[in-house]
Design an enzyme around this catalytic site. Structure first.
Site, mmCIF file in Angstrom:
data_model
loop_
_atom_site.group_PDB
_atom_site.id
_atom_site.type_symbol
_atom_site.label_atom_id
_atom_site.label_comp_id
_atom_site.label_asym_id
_atom_site.label_seq_id
_atom_site.Cartn_x
_atom_site.Cartn_y
_atom_site.Cartn_z
ATOM 1 C CG ASP A 75 15.289 2.957 -6.221
ATOM 2 O OD1 ASP A 75 15.176 3.346 -4.816
ATOM 3 O OD2 ASP A 75 15.091 1.514 -6.925
ATOM 4 C CB CYS A 105 -0.512 2.001 10.222
ATOM 5 S SG CYS A 105 0.367 1.909 8.732
ATOM 6 C CB CYS A 123 -2.379 -1.423 2.165
ATOM 7 S SG CYS A 123 -1.979 0.871 2.550
HETATM 8 S S1 SF4 Z 1 -2.376 -2.401 4.775
HETATM 9 FE FE1 SF4 Z 1 -1.161 -0.091 5.257
HETATM 10 S S2 SF4 Z 1 -2.763 0.933 6.196
HETATM 11 FE FE2 SF4 Z 1 -2.190 -0.905 7.344
HETATM 12 S S3 SF4 Z 1 -0.759 -1.271 8.282
HETATM 13 FE FE3 SF4 Z 1 0.419 -2.305 6.716
HETATM 14 S S4 SF4 Z 1 0.379 -0.173 5.659
HETATM 15 FE FE4 SF4 Z 1 -0.429 0.195 7.542
#
Ligand code: SF4
Ligand code: SF4
Length: 309
Positions: A130, A184, A244
């Protein structure tokens, strides 16, 4: 031994040391990231984190950071905790529940480097956790460990995004991995859920609007225009990761050194509100919360408590 054997050895050692995954990329100039980083800095998205402006060339090219560098070895360490803070009035980002990860990971990287030298030979290099001069997510993505999502976190289809990223930059040639595809798709859950609209466009996070920046990096007062948007966060923010869908696949880590601090998990709203500097020092002795210092934590708690117009 051939590069493929060296690579297999390093990956098996990484696994033995408890890393979730290990991938390798050829050290060199990060062509795709250069214009993105330049635009991000030019638009002031790093806020008051002026250290991000330093070492521009070194950040884009590890061979300028480590002379003779041939490979970047990226490593992931899972930190997804169980249990988590539930319905807490004052929320702390999950990565900060336990001991400061810098110490934990540095020890592991030191052991990995020693093992490489003992088994492969005179390998030179440096370890990073990091650390501002290394674009860790870009290297992890280049090494096939995952893709960078619209929330700018590294994501994997198997384990989501709750892990630390670390690197070894070494002068040993290895067998290189290939990037994976972006999954995504049409999802915009993170963009929609960010309470400060810090995800200004898919894949672009304005760091200067992010709750993590305000609660950890900012030294001054939090601007009042953000009042009421905080969702109870007092150190970091996990919202764009929590929503997510890939994080449904997160599994609790098994790293004893990252065990959650039971005192942190049991703190009531009142405990946070009445915390003294003495208690802060005792409870968060080895914790990432030390970064914001007592004064920063106090400011963050007071910001939440302020009456809203
Ligand atoms: S929530 Fe996760 S899968 Fe959905 S757009 Fe954002 S990063 Fe991508
Ligand atoms: S960490 Fe929180 S404030 Fe920052 S981009 Fe994600 S949801 Fe927004």
């Amino acid at each position: 031994m051939f590069p493929s054997q060296h690579t297999a050895f390093i990956k098996s050692e990484a696994q033995r040391l408890g890393f979730l995954a290990c991938g390798v990329a050829k050290a060199g100039f990060l062509e795709d990231e250069a214009p993105r980083l330049e635009a991000w800095l030019k638009n002031g998205m790093h806020g008051s984190m002026s250290y991000m402006e330093n070492h521009f060339d070194k950040r884009l090219d590890p061979t300028k950071l480590v002379p003779g560098a041939k490979s970047v070895v990226s490593l992931l360490l899972n930190y997804y905790p169980s249990p988590t803070q539930v319905d807490s009035e004052y929320k702390v980002s999950k990565y900060a529940y336990g001991r400061d990860y810098h110490f934990v990971i540095k020890e592991k990287l030191k052991e990995l480097m020693e093992s490489i030298r003992e088994n492969i030979g005179n390998v030179e290099g440096r370890a990073f956790v990091d650390s501002a001069p290394v674009l860790d997510k870009a290297w992890a993505a280049k090494s096939g460990l995952g893709w960078i999502g619209k929330n700018s976190n590294l994501l994997t289809a198997k384990t989501g995004s709750f892990y630390f990223i670390a690197e070894l930059i070494i002068d040993l040639e290895l067998e290189y991995d290939h990037p994976v595809t972006d999954h995504c798709g049409t999802c915009t859950a993170c963009v929609d859920a960010c309470p400060t609209q810090a995800i200004v466009a898919p894949y672009v996070v304005d760091g200067s609007r992010c709750i993590s920046y305000f609660t950890i990096e900012l030294k001054e007062n939090i601007p009042s225009e953000f009042q009421g948007l905080w969702n109870d966060w007092i150190f970091g923010c996990d919202i764009c990761q929590d929503v997510c869908p890939w994080n449904r696949f997160s599994k609790p880590h098994t790293e004893p050194l990252l065990q959650a601090n039971p005192e942190l998990l049991s703190m009531s709203g009142r405990d946070w509100e009445e915390i003294t500097e003495e208690v802060f020092r005792a409870v968060f002795r080895d914790s990432p919360l030390k970064r914001t210092k007592y004064s920063g934590l106090r400011r963050n708690i007071d910001f939440l408590k302020q009456p809203q117009d």
